[in-house]
Scaffold this motif. Structure first.
Motif, short mmCIF file in Angstrom:
data_model
loop_
_atom_site.label_atom_id
_atom_site.label_comp_id
_atom_site.label_asym_id
_atom_site.label_seq_id
_atom_site.Cartn_x
_atom_site.Cartn_y
_atom_site.Cartn_z
N ARG A 110 0.85 -1.19 0.00
CA ARG A 110 0.00 0.00 0.00
C ARG A 110 0.88 1.24 0.00
O ARG A 110 1.76 1.37 0.86
N ALA A 112 0.91 5.71 -0.86
CA ALA A 112 0.05 6.88 -0.98
C ALA A 112 0.90 8.09 -1.34
O ALA A 112 2.08 8.17 -1.01
N VAL A 123 -2.55 14.37 1.91
CA VAL A 123 -2.44 13.01 1.39
C VAL A 123 -3.65 12.75 0.49
O VAL A 123 -4.78 13.13 0.84
N ALA A 125 -6.38 10.34 -1.23
CA ALA A 125 -7.02 9.04 -1.12
C ALA A 125 -7.13 8.34 -2.47
O ALA A 125 -7.09 7.11 -2.55
N THR A 126 -7.31 9.12 -3.53
CA THR A 126 -7.24 8.60 -4.90
C THR A 126 -6.34 9.55 -5.67
O THR A 126 -6.20 10.71 -5.32
N SER A 142 -10.34 0.70 1.45
CA SER A 142 -9.28 1.60 0.98
C SER A 142 -9.07 2.76 1.93
O SER A 142 -7.94 3.16 2.22
N LEU A 146 -5.77 3.53 4.21
CA LEU A 146 -5.04 4.79 4.04
C LEU A 146 -4.87 5.51 5.38
O LEU A 146 -3.78 6.04 5.67
N VAL A 150 -1.25 6.54 6.93
CA VAL A 150 -0.87 7.90 7.28
C VAL A 150 -0.44 7.98 8.74
O VAL A 150 0.59 8.57 9.08
N ILE A 223 -6.44 14.49 4.61
CA ILE A 223 -6.64 13.45 3.59
C ILE A 223 -7.69 13.97 2.62
O ILE A 223 -8.85 14.20 3.00
#
Length: 291
Positions: A110, A112, A123, A125-126, A142, A146, A150, A223
């Motif tokens: 994973r 990010a 940050v 998320a997508t 997801s 995430l 973080v 986020i």
């Protein structure tokens, strides 16, 4: 002893080689680390501003070499100049950019994308998804993963007890379902579950105010639900000074906050500020990790 930092030159037809060289020659960078440029072989030439599969492959090969050296410990961190997604595609490479490529090369389950600047840290998320695909991508699995990533990674960046804010996807963070259900069905339950895991997170908050609150010191990081939601405020406040940091890797990787700028490639006028900041942050994180 100063850390060795790999600077990958990115797409050789873009501004990457120029800003990589300028960063490697900057007195602040030389005081902080030993920069090592990874670029296309000298016998290859590329027309500035021209998209090509060969340029995409050369950028990939340089990144691959730098990652291999980082995994062996030959360099302490990597700072990357921009690649071109279309050049990658023309070269038959399946990755949309650095983040997913680095996750693959390091076998990281994973990863990010985080943008680090003094006034604001975000940050995503997508990342490189069409806006219409974002709601379906925001699943409990997801978002839970995430949030955990973080919370786990930020202490390695010097934030020992990070205060995290979750941005809402819809106007007014959904207004209790009147303007969308993603907040009620996914985001708020994920935040509440994370709070039960003793993570300092709150939200989801409306996207039109949460970044202002973070920039004023109420939160350490936000986020964001999608690419432009997070990057518009970062670039508004710190364009040229923000640094892209990949969370979840076993190596340190930073990058610039801009693209290949084909329109000015080869003209000698590219601003290296973000490349310099990325290299300095990579050196600082490497020194802290070593210490």
């Amino acid at each position: 002893m100063k850390p060795r930092v790999a600077i990958t030159a990115g797409d050789p037809a873009g501004i990457g080689p120029e800003i990589a060289r300028k960063a490697a020659e900057d007195p602040r960078v030389l005081a902080a680390c030993e920069p090592v440029i990874y670029g296309a072989p000298s016998e290859l030439t590329f027309e500035p501003g021209r998209l090509s599969a060969d340029a995409g492959r050369a950028a990939y090969d340089a990144i691959h070499a730098a990652v291999d050296d980082a995994k062996r410990g030959d360099v302490a961190a990597i700072a990357t100049a921009p690649v071109n997604k279309m050049a990658f595609a023309q070269a038959g490479l399946p990755w949309k950019g650095h983040t997913d490529l680095l996750g693959y090369l390091t076998e990281s389950p994973r990863v990010a994308m985080m943008f680090w600047s003094e006034p604001l840290k975000v940050v995503l998320a997508t990342v490189h998804l069409p806006l219409a695909d974002v709601p379906a991508a925001l699943t409990r699995e997801s978002v839970d993963g995430l949030i955990d990533l973080v919370a786990d990674e930020l202490p390695h960046l010097g934030m020992m007890h990070p205060r995290i804010a979750m941005a809402g996807l819809n106007p007014h963070a959904g207004e209790d379902g009147l303007m969308g259900n993603e907040e009620r069905q996914v985001l708020r339950p994920a935040v509440e579950a994370a709070q039960q895991r003793r993570i300092d997170i709150d939200g989801p908050f409306p996207g039109d105010t949460v970044f202002v609150r973070a920039s004023r010191g109420e939160f350490d990081v936000v986020i964001a639900c999608y690419h432009d939601q997070g990057l518009i405020p970062v670039k508004l406040l710190a364009f040229g000074r923000a640094v892209n940091v990949t969370l979840g890797l076993p190596i340190i990787r930073t990058s610039v906050d801009h693209g290949t700028a084909f329109d000015i490639a080869g003209k000698g006028i590219a601003d290296p500020s973000s490349m310099i900041e990325a290299t300095l942050l990579a050196a600082r994180l490497a020194s802290a990790h070593r210490g």
